[in-house]
Design a protein around this motif. Structure first.
Motif, PDB file in Angstrom:
ATOM      1  N   THR A  94       0.809  -1.235   0.000  1.00 29.75           N
ATOM      2  CA  THR A  94       0.000   0.000   0.000  1.00 29.75           C
ATOM      3  C   THR A  94       0.838   1.279   0.000  1.00 29.75           C
ATOM      4  OG1 THR A  94      -0.196   0.271   2.383  1.00 29.75           O
ATOM      5  CG2 THR A  94      -1.802  -1.174   1.336  1.00 29.75           C
ATOM      6  N   TRP A 242       7.185   6.191   6.303  1.00 31.28           N
ATOM      7  CA  TRP A 242       6.664   5.285   7.347  1.00 31.28           C
ATOM      8  C   TRP A 242       7.794   4.709   8.189  1.00 31.28           C
ATOM      9  CZ3 TRP A 242       2.473   1.242   5.575  1.00 31.28           C
ATOM     10  CH2 TRP A 242       1.374   1.911   5.011  1.00 31.28           C
ATOM     11  N   GLU A 261      -0.839   5.682  12.582  1.00 32.56           N
ATOM     12  CA  GLU A 261      -1.975   5.460  11.672  1.00 32.56           C
ATOM     13  C   GLU A 261      -2.235   3.973  11.558  1.00 32.56           C
ATOM     14  OE1 GLU A 261      -0.990   7.088   7.854  1.00 32.56           O
ATOM     15  OE2 GLU A 261      -1.162   9.166   8.557  1.00 32.56           O
ATOM     16  N   GLU A 262      -3.477   3.640  11.230  1.00 34.71           N
ATOM     17  CA  GLU A 262      -3.803   2.236  11.000  1.00 34.71           C
ATOM     18  C   GLU A 262      -4.046   2.038   9.511  1.00 34.71           C
ATOM     19  OE1 GLU A 262      -7.059   0.763  13.405  1.00 34.71           O
ATOM     20  OE2 GLU A 262      -7.108  -1.051  12.181  1.00 34.71           O
ATOM     21  N   HIS A 263      -3.364   1.065   8.920  1.00 39.25           N
ATOM     22  CA  HIS A 263      -3.571   0.710   7.515  1.00 39.25           C
ATOM     23  C   HIS A 263      -3.823  -0.784   7.467  1.00 39.25           C
ATOM     24  CE1 HIS A 263      -2.094   4.521   5.678  1.00 39.25           C
ATOM     25  NE2 HIS A 263      -1.460   4.601   6.828  1.00 39.25           N
ATOM     26  N   LYS A 264      -4.977  -1.170   6.983  1.00 43.83           N
ATOM     27  CA  LYS A 264      -5.327  -2.600   6.893  1.00 43.83           C
ATOM     28  C   LYS A 264      -5.013  -3.340   8.194  1.00 43.83           C
ATOM     29  CE  LYS A 264      -4.798  -2.914   1.914  1.00 43.83           C
ATOM     30  NZ  LYS A 264      -4.041  -3.424   0.792  1.00 43.83           N
TER      31      LYS A 264
END
Ligand SMILES: C[S@@+](CC[C@H](N)C(=O)[O-])C[C@H]1O[C@@H](n2cnc3c(N)ncnc32)[C@H](O)[C@@H]1O
Length: 275
Positions: A94, A242, A261-264
Motif C-alpha cells: 500500500t 513510514w 496510523e492504522e492501515h489494513k
C-alpha cells in the motif's frame, strides 16, 4: 567459568559505559546476566579484576576492539524469516508499490537487521511485487558478526521457526545440504552496512528513506535513549515516510513527532508532510 565477579559499583559504571556507547541498558535485576557475559569476556581477555577491565575499556582499548568483543557477547540477535510479516506486506503493497508506480525509486532501511532474515523477507516481498531493483534496500546492524552471516545468506532450517511451510520460503529459498540458501538475486539487492543506531551522525549519513523498519531493538534501550533514536529515525524519514516498529513496541509514550496510523489493521508511524 571465570572466577571474576562484578560488584554493584563496577556493574553500574561498566553497564553505564555500554549504555553510553551502544544504548543497551541493564537494570539491577539484569545484573546477573550482564555479569556472567562481561566476566567471561574479561577472563578470556586475560583480566583479573573487573575494575581493571572497565578502566581498560574506557581509557586504553585501541580502536575499541575489546569493547566491540564485549558488545558482541551482550547482543541478542533473535530473528527469523517472515517474523511479523503482515506490517511488511502492508507497507510494500500500500505504500512502496504506489510510490514506484508514480515513477519514484523509494528507499527502504531495515535498521537492526541481525543475520538478515528480515531484509531478505522484504526482498522476497519486493520480488513478488516485481519491485526488486526498483527500490533501494539498505540493511544495517551494530554487529559485524551478524552482518558477515547476513551477507552469506545461508541459514539453518531453524531460521524459519514455525513458518517452515510458508509459500514464500518454498518460492525463494533453496534447501541444500540441510541449509537454507537465499538466492544471489535477493542478496545483491540488499546493501548491508554497520550502523550504530545511537550514533546520530551514522544515522544521518544514510540519507533519507521512505520506509524504515526498526523492530525488536528499541526494547533494549532506556526510554530516553529510545526517544533519541526515534528522533534520529524521524530525521531520516522523508516527509510522509513510514516507520515500522515491533508489534510489541509502542512509541506513544515517547511523545514522538510521528503520527500513528492504522492501515489494513496494521499500525504504522508516519512522518508529517507531503511526499
Ligand atoms: C532482536 S534482534 C532484532 C532483529 C530484527 N529486527 C527482527 O525484528 O527480527 C536486535 C538486533 O539489534 C541490534 N542492535 C542492538 N543495539 C544496536 C545499536 N545500538 N545499533 C544497531 N543495532 C543494534 C543487535 O545486534 C540485534 O541484531
Amino acid at each position: 567459568m571465570s572466577n571474576l565477579t562484578l560488584s554493584p559499583q563496577v556493574f553500574s559504571i561498566l553497564s553505564g559505559l555500554v549504555e553510553e556507547r551502544v544504548g543497551l541498558s541493564y537494570s539491577a535485576s539484569e545484573r546477573e546476566i550482564f555479569e556472567s557475559k562481561a566476566c567471561a569476556r574479561a577472563a578470556d581477555a586475560g583480566f583479573e579484576s573487573m575494575l581493571d577491565y572497565y578502566y581498560y575499556l574506557r581509557y586504553d582499548d585501541p580502536e575499541q576492539r575489546e569493547f566491540t568483543a564485549l558488545v558482541e557477547a551482550l547482543l541478542v540477535h533473535e530473528t527469523f524469516f517472515f517474523r511479523e510479516l503482515e506490517p511488511l506486506q502492508v507497507a510494500i503493497s500500500t505504500f512502496i508499490a504506489p510510490a514506484v508506480r508514480e515513477g519514484r525509486r523509494p528507499r527502504i532501511w531495515c535498521a537492526a537487521c541481525s543475520t538478515g532474515e528480515e531484509p531478505l523477507t522484504v526482498a522476497m516481498l519486493l520480488k513478488e511485487h516485481d519491485l526488486l531493483g526498483r527500490v533501494e534496500l539498505v540493511a544495517s546492524d551494530l554487529s559485524d558478526d551478524v552482518l558477515a552471516r547476513a551477507r552469506l545468506g545461508t541459514y539453518s532450517v531453524r531460521a524459519l521457526r514455525h513458518h517452515q511451510d510458508h509459500p514464500l520460503a518454498a518460492r525463494h529459498l533453496t534447501l541444500r545440504a540441510q541449509q537454507l540458501v537465499a538466492p544471489d538475486e535477493l542478496l545483491r539487492a540488499i546493501d548491508f552496512r554497520r550502523v550504530n543506531l545511537v550514533d546520530e551522525a551514522q544515522v544521518a549519513a544514510l540519507g533519507s528513506f521512505d520506509l524504515i523498519v526498526c523492530r525488536n531493538v528499541l526494547i533494549y534501550f532506556r526510554d530516553d535513549r529510545a526517544r533519541q533514536v526515534v528522533a534520529a529515525l524521524h530525521g531520516a524519514l522523508r516527509p510522509s515516510g513510514w516507520l515500522l516498529v515491533g508489534v510489541s513496541e509502542s512509541l506513544m509514550r515517547f511523545g514522538t513527532q510521528l503520527v500513528c496510523e492504522e492501515h489494513k489493521k496494521v499500525f504504522v508511524y508516519r512522518k508529517r508532510g507531503q511526499a
